[in-house]
Design a protein around this motif. Structure first.
Motif, PDB file in Angstrom:
ATOM      1  N   GLU A 113     -58.690 -20.867  54.241  1.00 20.82           N
ATOM      2  CA  GLU A 113     -58.701 -20.042  55.450  1.00 20.82           C
ATOM      3  C   GLU A 113     -57.318 -19.534  55.827  1.00 20.82           C
ATOM      4  O   GLU A 113     -57.186 -18.709  56.741  1.00 20.82           O
ATOM      5  N   SER A 114     -56.264 -20.003  55.175  1.00 18.76           N
ATOM      6  CA  SER A 114     -54.899 -19.619  55.538  1.00 18.76           C
ATOM      7  C   SER A 114     -54.695 -18.120  55.348  1.00 18.76           C
ATOM      8  O   SER A 114     -54.864 -17.603  54.231  1.00 18.76           O
ATOM      9  N   PRO A 115     -54.343 -17.376  56.411  1.00 21.09           N
ATOM     10  CA  PRO A 115     -54.086 -15.937  56.246  1.00 21.09           C
ATOM     11  C   PRO A 115     -52.978 -15.648  55.245  1.00 21.09           C
ATOM     12  O   PRO A 115     -53.045 -14.683  54.482  1.00 21.09           O
ATOM     13  N   VAL A 116     -51.925 -16.471  55.256  1.00 28.06           N
ATOM     14  CA  VAL A 116     -50.847 -16.363  54.269  1.00 28.06           C
ATOM     15  C   VAL A 116     -51.144 -17.354  53.151  1.00 28.06           C
ATOM     16  O   VAL A 116     -51.238 -18.560  53.396  1.00 28.06           O
ATOM     17  N   LYS A 117     -51.317 -16.863  51.953  1.00 27.09           N
ATOM     18  CA  LYS A 117     -51.605 -17.739  50.828  1.00 27.09           C
ATOM     19  C   LYS A 117     -50.294 -18.304  50.268  1.00 27.09           C
ATOM     20  O   LYS A 117     -49.300 -17.576  50.129  1.00 27.09           O
ATOM     21  N   VAL A 118     -50.311 -19.581  49.959  1.00 27.47           N
ATOM     22  CA  VAL A 118     -49.129 -20.238  49.410  1.00 27.47           C
ATOM     23  C   VAL A 118     -49.458 -20.725  47.999  1.00 27.47           C
ATOM     24  O   VAL A 118     -50.455 -21.424  47.797  1.00 27.47           O
ATOM     25  N   PHE A 119     -48.613 -20.328  47.043  1.00 23.99           N
ATOM     26  CA  PHE A 119     -48.846 -20.652  45.642  1.00 23.99           C
ATOM     27  C   PHE A 119     -47.673 -21.426  45.052  1.00 23.99           C
ATOM     28  O   PHE A 119     -46.540 -21.342  45.530  1.00 23.99           O
ATOM     29  N   VAL A 120     -47.979 -22.141  43.994  1.00 24.55           N
ATOM     30  CA  VAL A 120     -46.960 -22.640  43.063  1.00 24.55           C
ATOM     31  C   VAL A 120     -47.247 -21.944  41.739  1.00 24.55           C
ATOM     32  O   VAL A 120     -48.369 -22.022  41.225  1.00 24.55           O
ATOM     33  N   VAL A 121     -46.260 -21.244  41.203  1.00 28.00           N
ATOM     34  CA  VAL A 121     -46.434 -20.527  39.936  1.00 28.00           C
ATOM     35  C   VAL A 121     -45.237 -20.845  39.036  1.00 28.00           C
ATOM     36  O   VAL A 121     -44.098 -20.528  39.393  1.00 28.00           O
ATOM     37  N   PRO A 122     -45.454 -21.496  37.903  1.00 28.02           N
ATOM     38  CA  PRO A 122     -44.344 -21.766  36.987  1.00 28.02           C
ATOM     39  C   PRO A 122     -43.673 -20.476  36.540  1.00 28.02           C
ATOM     40  O   PRO A 122     -44.354 -19.519  36.144  1.00 28.02           O
ATOM     41  N   THR A 123     -42.372 -20.445  36.596  1.00 27.14           N
ATOM     42  CA  THR A 123     -41.653 -19.267  36.122  1.00 27.14           C
ATOM     43  C   THR A 123     -41.547 -19.304  34.604  1.00 27.14           C
ATOM     44  O   THR A 123     -41.640 -20.373  33.984  1.00 27.14           O
ATOM     45  N   ASN A 124     -41.361 -18.143  34.014  1.00 28.63           N
ATOM     46  CA  ASN A 124     -41.240 -18.060  32.552  1.00 28.63           C
ATOM     47  C   ASN A 124     -40.340 -16.869  32.245  1.00 28.63           C
ATOM     48  O   ASN A 124     -40.820 -15.781  31.925  1.00 28.63           O
ATOM     49  N   GLU A 125     -39.040 -17.091  32.360  1.00 30.78           N
ATOM     50  CA  GLU A 125     -38.088 -15.998  32.173  1.00 30.78           C
ATOM     51  C   GLU A 125     -38.070 -15.496  30.731  1.00 30.78           C
ATOM     52  O   GLU A 125     -37.869 -14.303  30.493  1.00 30.78           O
ATOM     53  N   GLU A 126     -38.299 -16.392  29.786  1.00 29.13           N
ATOM     54  CA  GLU A 126     -38.316 -15.975  28.384  1.00 29.13           C
ATOM     55  C   GLU A 126     -39.478 -15.021  28.122  1.00 29.13           C
ATOM     56  O   GLU A 126     -39.325 -14.013  27.428  1.00 29.13           O
ATOM     57  N   LEU A 127     -40.648 -15.342  28.669  1.00 30.30           N
ATOM     58  CA  LEU A 127     -41.799 -14.465  28.506  1.00 30.30           C
ATOM     59  C   LEU A 127     -41.535 -13.119  29.173  1.00 30.30           C
ATOM     60  O   LEU A 127     -41.882 -12.064  28.622  1.00 30.30           O
ATOM     61  N   ALA A 128     -40.904 -13.148  30.345  1.00 30.02           N
ATOM     62  CA  ALA A 128     -40.584 -11.893  31.038  1.00 30.02           C
ATOM     63  C   ALA A 128     -39.639 -11.036  30.210  1.00 30.02           C
ATOM     64  O   ALA A 128     -39.836  -9.826  30.068  1.00 30.02           O
ATOM     65  N   ILE A 129     -38.606 -11.662  29.635  1.00 32.44           N
ATOM     66  CA  ILE A 129     -37.659 -10.925  28.800  1.00 32.44           C
ATOM     67  C   ILE A 129     -38.362 -10.348  27.581  1.00 32.44           C
ATOM     68  O   ILE A 129     -38.130  -9.203  27.185  1.00 32.44           O
ATOM     69  N   ALA A 130     -39.238 -11.150  26.972  1.00 31.18           N
ATOM     70  CA  ALA A 130     -39.986 -10.687  25.798  1.00 31.18           C
ATOM     71  C   ALA A 130     -40.862  -9.481  26.141  1.00 31.18           C
ATOM     72  O   ALA A 130     -40.949  -8.516  25.382  1.00 31.18           O
ATOM     73  N   ARG A 131     -41.514  -9.534  27.302  1.00 28.80           N
ATOM     74  CA  ARG A 131     -42.343  -8.407  27.727  1.00 28.80           C
ATOM     75  C   ARG A 131     -41.512  -7.148  27.915  1.00 28.80           C
ATOM     76  O   ARG A 131     -41.894  -6.048  27.476  1.00 28.80           O
ATOM     77  N   PHE A 132     -40.364  -7.305  28.591  1.00 25.95           N
ATOM     78  CA  PHE A 132     -39.499  -6.150  28.806  1.00 25.95           C
ATOM     79  C   PHE A 132     -39.025  -5.559  27.483  1.00 25.95           C
ATOM     80  O   PHE A 132     -39.022  -4.336  27.285  1.00 25.95           O
ATOM     81  N   ALA A 133     -38.602  -6.451  26.578  1.00 30.27           N
ATOM     82  CA  ALA A 133     -38.087  -5.997  25.294  1.00 30.27           C
ATOM     83  C   ALA A 133     -39.146  -5.229  24.517  1.00 30.27           C
ATOM     84  O   ALA A 133     -38.894  -4.140  23.986  1.00 30.27           O
TER      85      ALA A 133
END
Length: 397
Positions: A372-392
């Motif tokens: 019911e929380s209007p503001v949703k709160v998440f935990v999301v593991p970061t993955n900078e290597e995957l982000a760099i790979a996607r950009f590349a």
């Protein structure tokens, strides 16, 4: 062919992964490598592939030798670049100044511009550039892409990026807010809309990257509008060994009254401050153990950390006007339920309701607020290597 070699070159280390960004985060990298103690008489290489671990100890005088030995060790064990085709090499570069606002195909001209930015990140950019030079020499037929920690924050409006100092001085010496951890903030801000079932253009969110280094960002419609780190990674939140925001006059005071040099003050604020400076250690597992044992210094360090974190959350809630999601990521953000609970405690009037049981769950991307929380709160593991790979990969296919 969509495999990307992601390189993160430090002054005495070289981290790398080979992964397929089209396969998704759940598949994981094919190869994970670490070359450490570069420049010392006994360097160390560790590789992981399909559950197996391969190690080598040897003299590693420079990054060229380190990467050469790592690739040879891969080849010897049957998972070298003759077996794994590489579509691109993605490089992490700390500082792109105002020159680079997104991923950049690396050529001689781009590399020269990166060298010109070394004064903005003298401890990081030289090592990043060295890694690019070595990899380009060893893999000349593969396109190379630089991804900048500061790039995501180039979308910030002028009022968020500008410091109120003399304009001529600021312009001459490139003094402004740049922000860091941008690859992580961008990755998280792209993952959250899918969790909400909304397009990114409709989502306002606060991203909290809490590791030994820590930063916060306000993201409106997929674009960063503010961030806590400044011209350097020293500003903003209290961190493991960095002070975060302090009165600039403290520097003058320590110079005049304590006789400290610029380098000594730099070391103090970057390496001997933050949580460690307040209580003697910066691992949050130790911090909580000492708090439970009644250590007053540990308790104060924790309260200072939370106070500053709440300060930025509140500021960004006002800046955004409407907040759809708050997301915790990185080592502390992903694993410390105490920090998450205390950072958002007693904010029900602002539409934030944490579910205590969900908050204790570990592992993977997850919702920790109530349904019911209007503001949703998440935990999301970061993955900078995957982000760099996607950009590349996005620049070469």
């Amino acid at each position: 062919m969509s495999n990307v070699l992601v390189l993160n070159s430090g002054s005495s280390s070289l981290k790398f992964q080979i992964l397929d960004p089209k396969a998704g985060a759940e598949v994981g990298p094919q190869v994970v490598g670490l070359v450490e103690q570069i420049g010392e008489t006994k360097g160390h290489i560790v590789l992981k592939h399909e559950g197996e671990k391969y190690e080598l100890t040897a003299e590693i005088p420079d990054h060229t030798v380190g990467l050469t030995l790592a690739l040879e060790l891969m080849e010897t064990n049957g998972f070298g670049l003759s077996n794994i085709e590489i579509a691109a090499v993605g490089h992490r570069v700390v500082h792109g100044g105002t020159v680079f606002s997104g991923p950049q195909l690396v050529d001689d001209a781009a590399l020269e511009k990166m060298r010109e930015l070394i004064p903005l990140a003298p401890l990081h950019n030289p090592a990043n550039i060295a890694g690019i030079e070595v990899a380009r020499e060893m893999l000349p037929e593969v396109p190379h892409v630089a991804v900048f920690d500061t790039g995501f924050f180039q979308s910030m409006p002028a009022e968020a990026a500008t410091y109120a100092i003399n304009k001529d001085v600021a312009d001459k010496y490139s003094v402004r807010r740049y922000g860091f951890h941008g690859t992580s903030h961008e990755f998280i801000s792209q993952e959250v809309p899918a969790l909400l079932g909304k397009p990114a253009a409709e989502v306002n969110q606060i991203v909290l990257h809490l590791g030994n280094g820590a930063s916060a960002s306000a993201v409106r419609g997929g674009k960063a509008i503010d961030t806590s780190m400044g011209m350097t990674p020293l500003a903003g939140l209290v961190m493991g060994t960095r002070s975060g925001d302090i009165d600039a006059g403290v520097v003058f005071h320590l110079s005049r009254q304590a006789g400290m040099s610029v380098d000594e003050i730099d070391t103090l604020l970057n390496h001997k401050s933050g949580v460690k400076g307040l209580c003697g250690f910066n691992d949050f597992r130790d911090l909580h153990a000492h708090r439970e044992a009644g250590d007053a210094a540990a308790e104060l360090a924790y309260r200072v950390y939370i106070h500053q974190l709440r300060h930025y959350i509140g500021a960004y809630m006002i800046e955004l006007g409407r907040v759809d999601a708050i997301t915790f990521t990185a080592g502390v953000g992903e694993n410390d339920d105490y920090v998450r609970a205390d950072a958002l405690a007693e904010l029900e009037n602002f539409g934030i309701f944490i579910d205590p049981e969900r908050n204790k769950v570990r592992g993977g991307a997850r919702l920790i607020s109530t349904d019911e929380s209007p503001v949703k709160v998440f935990v999301v593991p970061t993955n900078e290597e995957l982000a760099i790979a996607r950009f590349a990969l996005s620049l070469v296919v």
